[in-house]
Scaffold this motif. Structure first.
Motif, PDB file in Angstrom:
ATOM      1  N   TYR A  28       9.695  58.563  86.010  1.00 39.20           N
ATOM      2  CA  TYR A  28       9.356  57.986  84.624  1.00 39.20           C
ATOM      3  C   TYR A  28       8.533  56.643  85.000  1.00 39.20           C
ATOM      4  N   LEU A  29       8.846  55.949  85.805  1.00 39.17           N
ATOM      5  CA  LEU A  29       7.725  54.846  86.097  1.00 39.17           C
ATOM      6  C   LEU A  29       6.569  55.068  86.627  1.00 39.17           C
ATOM      7  N   ARG A  30       6.696  56.085  87.456  1.00 39.91           N
ATOM      8  CA  ARG A  30       5.394  56.634  87.968  1.00 39.91           C
ATOM      9  C   ARG A  30       4.437  56.974  87.150  1.00 39.91           C
ATOM     10  N   LYS A  31       4.844  57.953  86.227  1.00 37.53           N
ATOM     11  CA  LYS A  31       4.286  58.898  85.164  1.00 37.53           C
ATOM     12  C   LYS A  31       3.861  57.588  83.986  1.00 37.53           C
ATOM     13  N   SER A  32       4.526  56.763  83.562  1.00 39.74           N
ATOM     14  CA  SER A  32       4.581  56.236  82.419  1.00 39.74           C
ATOM     15  C   SER A  32       3.899  54.681  82.476  1.00 39.74           C
ATOM     16  N   GLY A  87      23.429  52.538  91.708  1.00 41.53           N
ATOM     17  CA  GLY A  87      23.093  53.650  90.345  1.00 41.53           C
ATOM     18  C   GLY A  87      23.234  54.812  90.988  1.00 41.53           C
ATOM     19  N   THR A  88      23.667  55.856  90.173  1.00 44.63           N
ATOM     20  CA  THR A  88      23.623  57.389  90.670  1.00 44.63           C
ATOM     21  C   THR A  88      22.305  57.832  91.250  1.00 44.63           C
ATOM     22  N   PRO A  89      22.356  58.524  92.261  1.00 47.48           N
ATOM     23  CA  PRO A  89      20.939  58.848  92.900  1.00 47.48           C
ATOM     24  C   PRO A  89      20.228  59.683  91.965  1.00 47.48           C
ATOM     25  N   GLU A  90      20.709  60.562  91.018  1.00 45.68           N
ATOM     26  CA  GLU A  90      19.868  61.386  90.167  1.00 45.68           C
ATOM     27  C   GLU A  90      19.336  60.621  89.031  1.00 45.68           C
ATOM     28  N   LEU A  91      19.839  59.548  88.765  1.00 47.20           N
ATOM     29  CA  LEU A  91      19.365  58.524  87.724  1.00 47.20           C
ATOM     30  C   LEU A  91      18.050  58.177  88.308  1.00 47.20           C
ATOM     31  N   ILE A  92      18.474  57.465  89.434  1.00 45.65           N
ATOM     32  CA  ILE A  92      17.442  56.650  90.136  1.00 45.65           C
ATOM     33  C   ILE A  92      16.349  57.268  90.418  1.00 45.65           C
ATOM     34  N   GLU A  93      16.117  58.638  90.677  1.00 42.99           N
ATOM     35  CA  GLU A  93      15.177  59.540  91.117  1.00 42.99           C
ATOM     36  C   GLU A  93      14.303  59.816  89.643  1.00 42.99           C
ATOM     37  N   GLN A  94      15.218  60.000  88.689  1.00 45.61           N
ATOM     38  CA  GLN A  94      14.333  60.429  87.313  1.00 45.61           C
ATOM     39  C   GLN A  94      13.581  58.824  86.941  1.00 45.61           C
TER      40      GLN A  94
END
Length: 492
Positions: free
Chosen positions: A172-176, A161-168
Motif C-alpha cells: 500500500y505504501l509503495r502504490k499510494s 506485527g503480523t507478517p501478512e499485514l506488514i506485507e500489505q
C-alpha cells in the motif's frame, strides 16, 4: 484458584459455616463488591475440595442472612444493599485505600470530563463517521480469521506485527505514497509509535523543533521525554525554513516534528520548495524528521504531494501514519516505516510496553486489504468527505461570520471568527473569543476545538480561531450544529 480463604481449622465448626464465613470476609475486605457475581457452585467445590451440597448449604445460609441472592440464569450475586456491618467495614476499607498519596514523577494527558463522542454535535477535526464503516464486510474477514486461526501467531513473538499485514502495508505504501525500501513496524495506534520514538531519540535537555500551532498530544509526549520544544514560525503556507535554520544554529535541536500534508490543525499543505529546504537543513545538521502523515488519503484538489519519506536518500525521515481516520480509532493500528536499524530499536523498545498487538484485528485487516475491500472503502469515504467539505464551505460562507482558506484536503477547516452586523452590513472581529465560544457551545451539546489548545506559546494566542471538523457528521446534522454556533456568536 478460589478467592475465598478459610483459616478456621476447628473441626467442631461445620464446613458450610466455615465457607460462609470465608465468603463474608471476602465481601468485608472488598474483594467482592455489591452486585458482583460469585463463582459457581461447581468451581468452588473443585477449588476447595468440598462437596457441592456443602457449598449450596453455605449459600443458603448467606441468603438467609442477607449477604447474597440467587438470580435466575445469572447465579449467585452479592446483594445491592449490604448488611450494615459490611457497609461500615467496606467504607472503612475504601477510606484507607484512598488515603494513600502516591508520589507521581510523570504526568500523562489530562482525561476529558466529557468525551467528544457524547456530544450531539461533535466538530472534532480528526473524527471519521463511524456509520460509514462496512462492519458487515469486515466481519467476514474477522470470522475467517477466527475460523482458521494461525495458532503460532497467538503466542508471543512477531512483535513488529503480523507478517501478512506488514506485507500489505508495504504494498500500500509503495502504490499510494511511493515509499519503498523501508521496514514497517505496526503499533498500537500512531500515539504509541510517537511515544516510543521520543523515548529512543530524546533525552532530557534535548530540543525538538515544532510549528508554533501544533498537535497537542505530540507536544505532551516530547515534554514527557524531557525535551524542550522550540517554536518555529509559520505563515499561511506553513513552516518557515528560514526560521528553522536560525533555531538550528542556536544548538541542540535533536528532532524535527512535521505534519507537512494538511498541517495539524491549520490543514495547510507544505510546498515542495519548503520541504526541500527543511530536508537539506536536516541532512546538513544530521537531525531526524518525524513525518506524521495522519490523513494522507483525504486530498481533493489534486493528487497529494508524495511524503518526504518517499524522497529520502539519507533515510533520516521517520514516516508515521494511522488507520484510525480510514477505519475507526478503536482499531488501534498505526505504523512506522523506517530503516532496518531504527525498526529493530522500535520493536525491541516496544517489548517493554507490550509483547504483542491485536493479532486478530491485524490478520483481518490484512485479508481485507488483500481482498480489495480496504481500497473500495477508501474510495467511498474519500468521495463522501469531499462532498462534506464542499457542503461545509458553502454553508460557512453563507453565514458570513466564518473566515477561512479552503484547504486542498483533510478532515477539518481552520476558521477565524467574525461578527456580522446585518443592519449596517459590516463584518468585524467577533466579540466572543474562540475559547468562550467553545465553553458556551458545550451548553448546546456542541464540541469544538479552539486556538489556545494548539498554541505552543501562550502569548501568540489570538483566541480567534476554531477547528471545525466536517468528516464525522452527516450534512444535515452538521448544518444544525453550525446554525447553533452562529446563534451563540450573534448573541454577543
Amino acid at each position: 484458584m478460589t478467592i475465598f480463604e478459610s483459616n478456621n481449622t476447628n473441626s467442631d465448626i461445620p464446613k458450610y459455616l466455615q465457607l460462609a464465613e470465608a465468603i463474608r470476609n471476602t465481601i468485608r475486605n472488598g474483594k467482592l463488591l455489591a452486585k458482583d457475581n460469585l463463582p459457581s457452585v461447581k468451581s468452588i467445590s473443585q477449588d476447595m475440595h468440598i462437596n457441592r451440597h456443602t457449598v449450596m448449604k453455605a449459600f443458603a445460609e448467606l441468603i438467609a442472612e442477607g449477604w447474597i441472592e440467587s438470580k435466575q440464569r445469572v447465579g449467585y450475586t452479592v446483594v445491592a444493599n449490604l448488611p450494615i456491618e459490611q457497609s461500615q467495614s467496606s467504607s472503612n476499607v475504601t477510606t484507607r485505600q484512598r488515603s494513600f498519596d502516591f508520589r507521581l514523577v510523570r504526568n500523562g494527558i489530562k482525561l476529558t470530563d466529557y468525551p467528544a463522542e457524547q456530544f450531539t454535535y461533535n466538530f472534532s477535526g480528526g473524527q471519521p463517521d463511524l456509520s460509514l464503516f462496512p462492519f458487515n464486510e469486515f466481519k467476514r474477514h474477522m470470522s475467517a480469521v477466527l475460523a482458521r486461526p494461525q495458532t503460532s501467531q497467538l503466542s508471543y513473538g512477531e512483535s513488529a506485527g503480523t507478517p501478512e499485514l506488514i506485507e500489505q502495508i508495504k504494498i500500500y505504501l509503495r502504490k499510494s505514497r511511493a515509499i519503498t525500501n523501508r521496514e514497517v513496524v505496526v503499533t498500537n495506534g500512531s500515539q504509541e509509535a510517537m511515544y516510543i520514538l521520543a523515548q529512543l531519540l530524546l533525552k532530557p535537555g534535548d530540543k525538538v523543533a515544532v510549528e508554533g500551532i501544533n498537535y497537542p498530544p505530540a507536544m505532551s509526549i516530547f515534554k514527557n521525554a524531557g525535551a524542550e520544544l522550540v517554536c518555529i514560525q509559520q505563515d499561511e503556507q506553513g513552516l518557515l525554513p528560514e526560521d528553522l535554520a536560525v533555531k538550528i544554529s542556536q544548538g541542540n535541536i535533536r528532532l524535527i516534528y512535521l505534519t507537512p500534508l494538511h498541517q495539524y490543525p491549520t490543514a495547510v499543505t507544505l510546498s515542495v520548495s519548503r520541504r526541500m529546504k527543511i530536508y537539506q537543513l536536516a541532512c546538513q545538521h544530521k537531525i531526524p524528521i518525524i513525518e506524521d502523515d495522519y490523513d494522507h488519503e483525504f486530498h481533493y484538489r489534486c493528487q497529494p504531494l508524495p511524503p518526504m519519506a518517499s524522497e529520502d536518500p539519507q533515510q533520516l525521515v521517520i514516516y508515521m501514519s494511522t488507520f484510525s481516520k480510514i477505519m475507526f480509532p478503536g482499531a488501534r493500528i498505526g505504523l512506522v516505516a523506517v530503516n532496518k536499524k531504527l525498526a529493530k530499536a522500535i520493536t525491541e523498545y516496544r517489548l517493554l510496553i507490550c509483547h504483542k498487538s491485536n493479532v486478530l484485528m491485524q490478520s483481518a485487516l490484512a485479508k481485507w486489504m488483500q481482498d480489495g475491500g480496504f481500497e473500495r472503502h477508501l474510495r467511498r469515504i474519500t468521495r463522501t468527505n469531499l462532498h462534506r467539505r464542499d457542503h461545509a464551505i458553502s454553508l460557512l460562507h453563507s453565514y458570513g461570520c466564518f473566515e477561512f482558506e479552503i484547504p486542498d484536503g483533510g478532515m477539518a477547516l481552520w476558521v477565524k471568527l467574525k461578527q456580522v452586523n446585518l443592519k449596517q452590513n459590516t463584518v468585524t472581529d467577533s466579540k466572543i473569543s474562540a475559547s468562550q465560544l467553545s465553553e458556551q457551545a458545550k451548553k448546546c451539546n456542541i464540541r469544538i476545538q479552539h486556538e489556545s489548545q494548539y498554541q505552543l506559546i501562550a502569548e501568540n494566542n489570538q483566541d480567534r480561531y476554531i477547528r471545525i471538523g466536517y468528516a464525522g457528521m452527516h450534512e444535515d446534522k452538521f448544518a444544525k450544529g453550525i446554525e447553533l454556533l452562529f446563534g451563540i456568536i450573534q448573541s454577543q
